[in-house]
Structure formats: structure tokens, C-alpha cells
Write a protein that holds these residues in place. Structure first.
Motif, PDB file in Angstrom:
ATOM      1  N   GLU A  61       0.826  -1.211   0.000  1.00  0.00           N
ATOM      2  CA  GLU A  61       0.000   0.000   0.000  1.00  0.00           C
ATOM      3  C   GLU A  61       0.855   1.254   0.000  1.00  0.00           C
ATOM      4  O   GLU A  61       0.514   2.254  -0.645  1.00  0.00           O
ATOM      5  CB  GLU A  61      -0.976   0.005   1.177  1.00  0.00           C
ATOM      6  N   GLU A  62       1.967   1.226   0.715  1.00  0.00           N
ATOM      7  CA  GLU A  62       2.875   2.379   0.677  1.00  0.00           C
ATOM      8  C   GLU A  62       3.452   2.542  -0.725  1.00  0.00           C
ATOM      9  O   GLU A  62       3.582   3.657  -1.229  1.00  0.00           O
ATOM     10  CB  GLU A  62       3.987   2.239   1.719  1.00  0.00           C
ATOM     11  N   ALA A  63       3.778   1.432  -1.377  1.00  0.00           N
ATOM     12  CA  ALA A  63       4.284   1.499  -2.747  1.00  0.00           C
ATOM     13  C   ALA A  63       3.222   2.073  -3.685  1.00  0.00           C
ATOM     14  O   ALA A  63       3.538   2.893  -4.560  1.00  0.00           O
ATOM     15  CB  ALA A  63       4.734   0.114  -3.211  1.00  0.00           C
ATOM     16  N   PHE A  64       1.963   1.679  -3.507  1.00  0.00           N
ATOM     17  CA  PHE A  64       0.884   2.258  -4.321  1.00  0.00           C
ATOM     18  C   PHE A  64       0.777   3.757  -4.051  1.00  0.00           C
ATOM     19  O   PHE A  64       0.577   4.551  -4.983  1.00  0.00           O
ATOM     20  CB  PHE A  64      -0.457   1.566  -4.052  1.00  0.00           C
ATOM     21  N   ALA A  65       0.920   4.166  -2.793  1.00  0.00           N
ATOM     22  CA  ALA A  65       0.862   5.584  -2.441  1.00  0.00           C
ATOM     23  C   ALA A  65       1.979   6.369  -3.133  1.00  0.00           C
ATOM     24  O   ALA A  65       1.813   7.552  -3.435  1.00  0.00           O
ATOM     25  CB  ALA A  65       0.942   5.766  -0.927  1.00  0.00           C
ATOM     26  N   GLN A  66       3.078   5.703  -3.406  1.00  0.00           N
ATOM     27  CA  GLN A  66       4.207   6.341  -4.085  1.00  0.00           C
ATOM     28  C   GLN A  66       4.147   6.155  -5.608  1.00  0.00           C
ATOM     29  O   GLN A  66       5.057   6.552  -6.327  1.00  0.00           O
ATOM     30  CB  GLN A  66       5.530   5.783  -3.545  1.00  0.00           C
ATOM     31  N   GLY A  67       3.077   5.552  -6.110  1.00  0.00           N
ATOM     32  CA  GLY A  67       2.904   5.387  -7.545  1.00  0.00           C
ATOM     33  C   GLY A  67       3.638   4.211  -8.154  1.00  0.00           C
ATOM     34  O   GLY A  67       3.744   4.100  -9.370  1.00  0.00           O
ATOM     35  N   GLU A  93      14.167  -4.319   0.876  1.00  0.00           N
ATOM     36  CA  GLU A  93      15.048  -4.589  -0.267  1.00  0.00           C
ATOM     37  C   GLU A  93      14.299  -4.430  -1.581  1.00  0.00           C
ATOM     38  O   GLU A  93      14.795  -3.810  -2.527  1.00  0.00           O
ATOM     39  CB  GLU A  93      15.626  -6.000  -0.176  1.00  0.00           C
ATOM     40  N   VAL A  94      13.097  -5.005  -1.632  1.00  0.00           N
ATOM     41  CA  VAL A  94      12.296  -4.918  -2.855  1.00  0.00           C
ATOM     42  C   VAL A  94      11.925  -3.459  -3.121  1.00  0.00           C
ATOM     43  O   VAL A  94      11.946  -3.006  -4.271  1.00  0.00           O
ATOM     44  CB  VAL A  94      11.043  -5.823  -2.764  1.00  0.00           C
ATOM     45  N   ALA A  95      11.615  -2.714  -2.084  1.00  0.00           N
ATOM     46  CA  ALA A  95      11.299  -1.294  -2.255  1.00  0.00           C
ATOM     47  C   ALA A  95      12.463  -0.579  -2.950  1.00  0.00           C
ATOM     48  O   ALA A  95      12.256   0.143  -3.935  1.00  0.00           O
ATOM     49  CB  ALA A  95      10.995  -0.657  -0.901  1.00  0.00           C
ATOM     50  N   ARG A  96      13.655  -0.792  -2.451  1.00  0.00           N
ATOM     51  CA  ARG A  96      14.835  -0.146  -3.052  1.00  0.00           C
ATOM     52  C   ARG A  96      15.014  -0.572  -4.508  1.00  0.00           C
ATOM     53  O   ARG A  96      15.363   0.243  -5.367  1.00  0.00           O
ATOM     54  CB  ARG A  96      16.092  -0.471  -2.247  1.00  0.00           C
ATOM     55  N   GLU A  97      14.797  -1.852  -4.772  1.00  0.00           N
ATOM     56  CA  GLU A  97      14.990  -2.375  -6.131  1.00  0.00           C
ATOM     57  C   GLU A  97      14.076  -1.716  -7.149  1.00  0.00           C
ATOM     58  O   GLU A  97      14.462  -1.528  -8.298  1.00  0.00           O
ATOM     59  CB  GLU A  97      14.758  -3.886  -6.152  1.00  0.00           C
ATOM     60  N   VAL A  98      12.841  -1.394  -6.756  1.00  0.00           N
ATOM     61  CA  VAL A  98      11.885  -0.844  -7.722  1.00  0.00           C
ATOM     62  C   VAL A  98      11.727   0.667  -7.618  1.00  0.00           C
ATOM     63  O   VAL A  98      10.918   1.259  -8.325  1.00  0.00           O
ATOM     64  CB  VAL A  98      10.503  -1.546  -7.630  1.00  0.00           C
ATOM     65  N   ALA A 102      12.292   3.313   0.603  1.00  0.00           N
ATOM     66  CA  ALA A 102      12.306   2.254   1.620  1.00  0.00           C
ATOM     67  C   ALA A 102      12.144   2.812   3.027  1.00  0.00           C
ATOM     68  O   ALA A 102      11.539   2.151   3.887  1.00  0.00           O
ATOM     69  CB  ALA A 102      13.589   1.435   1.512  1.00  0.00           C
ATOM     70  N   GLU A 103      12.651   4.006   3.272  1.00  0.00           N
ATOM     71  CA  GLU A 103      12.470   4.616   4.598  1.00  0.00           C
ATOM     72  C   GLU A 103      10.993   4.871   4.879  1.00  0.00           C
ATOM     73  O   GLU A 103      10.527   4.668   6.002  1.00  0.00           O
ATOM     74  CB  GLU A 103      13.276   5.911   4.712  1.00  0.00           C
ATOM     75  N   GLU A 104      10.260   5.290   3.855  1.00  0.00           N
ATOM     76  CA  GLU A 104       8.817   5.507   4.025  1.00  0.00           C
ATOM     77  C   GLU A 104       8.080   4.190   4.227  1.00  0.00           C
ATOM     78  O   GLU A 104       7.114   4.120   4.982  1.00  0.00           O
ATOM     79  CB  GLU A 104       8.222   6.272   2.842  1.00  0.00           C
TER      80      GLU A 104
END
Length: 166
Positions: A61-67, A93-98, A102-104
């Protein structure tokens, strides 16, 4: 170009579920066939048997919030075994990769800013009879995808085509 309006496809998913990785192949094929004309919505249904699934839903959901929701979901589902073995560090790790901040993601996991979304999805899923993942809902019909992928994409396509607005 697809004529007429297409119904929304809901994918009830659990991001630590190996069967949901298979469902991702269906989603990719449907996107290739219909493009943006077919709205696809990820709905969360974390299962108790997977201890990192709830956190994974929040991170998504955070990733969706970031688009970057779908790239994050796809990358995470490609690492289901890694998430099982190594836990929530994989979410960052996955957050950083895409390209997700990642801090958020980490902050969102701590402050629980997306728990209401995940909880609401889970409650709605239970209300409509979702018992496992993946489950698809399209044109008001539920298709349980965890049993067999054989013919599932064809059934989804038939429902999409049958629900097109004239």
C-alpha cells in the motif's frame, strides 16, 4: 483498442502466497491483451499461516501511495520464498529495487498508516466469501484461483467479454 467499457478485475491476493505468484502471470497476460482498458485492482487478503503477509500488504500500500504499487507487488511475488525465509527485511530490499522510498515503507510499517486499508480489504473479502488466495472477482462473480490455473484465464476473459458495456 478494446471497444466498450470493461469491468474492474479484483485480484484478492496475499503477497506471501506461492499461488499468487502464478496469478501474477494471469494478470500480466490480461494486461497484455487489454492494456489500460481493463482496470485491475489489488485487494489484500493476508492469511494467518504466513507471518509476513500482513506487513507485505502494508508495504504494498505504501508502494501504491508512491505510484509504484504494481512494480512492487510483482517484484515481491517473484521473491515469495525469500520473504518466507528472511522476513520483513525483504520488503525494504524490494522497495529499493523498484524505486520505492524504503524509509517511508519502514515508517509505514511502524506507524501502521495502511492498516485500515488492509483490514477493510480483509473484512470485505470475508463478506463476499473469499477464503483463500488468489481469488478473482469480476462482473460480480468470484473465481477461486488457488485450486487450478487450468482454464482460469479463459474463464476470466469470458467474464470480461460478457460484461462489456454495449
Amino acid at each position: 483498442m478494446i471497444e466498450g467499457s470493461l469491468p474492474r478485475l479484483e485480484l484478492w491476493c496475499e503477497l506471501q502466497c506461492p499461488d499468487c505468484r502464478t496469478a501474477l502471470d494471469d494478470v500480466r497476460a490480461l494486461r497484455a491483451e487489454y492494456g489500460d482498458a481493463l482496470p485491475i485492482e489489488l485487494r489484500h487478503f493476508p492469511l494467518e499461516k504466513h507471518k509476513h503477509a500482513y506487513a507485505a500488504a502494508q508495504a504494498a500500500e505504501e508502494a501504491f501511495a508512491q505510484g509504484l504499487g504494481w512494480p512492487y507487488v510483482e517484484a515481491l511475488l517473484d521473491r515469495v520464498e525469500d520473504l518466507e525465509a528472511r522476513g520483513e527485511a525483504v520488503l525494504l530490499e524490494v522497495a529499493r529495487e523498484v524505486g520505492v522510498d524504503a524509509e517511508e515503507v519502514d515508517t509505514a510499517l511502524v506507524d501502521g498508516r495502511h492498516t485500515l486499508i488492509v483490514d477493510a480489504d480483509q473484512a470485505e473479502g470475508k463478506a463476499i466469501g473469499v477464503t483463500g488466495t488468489p481469488t478473482y472477482v469480476i462482473a460480480g462473480q468470484r473465481l477461486d484461483g488457488g485450486q487450478s490455473q487450468e482454464g482460469l484465464r479463459e474463464r476470466i476473459t469470458a467474464l470480461i467479454e460478457g460484461a462489456k458495456a454495449p
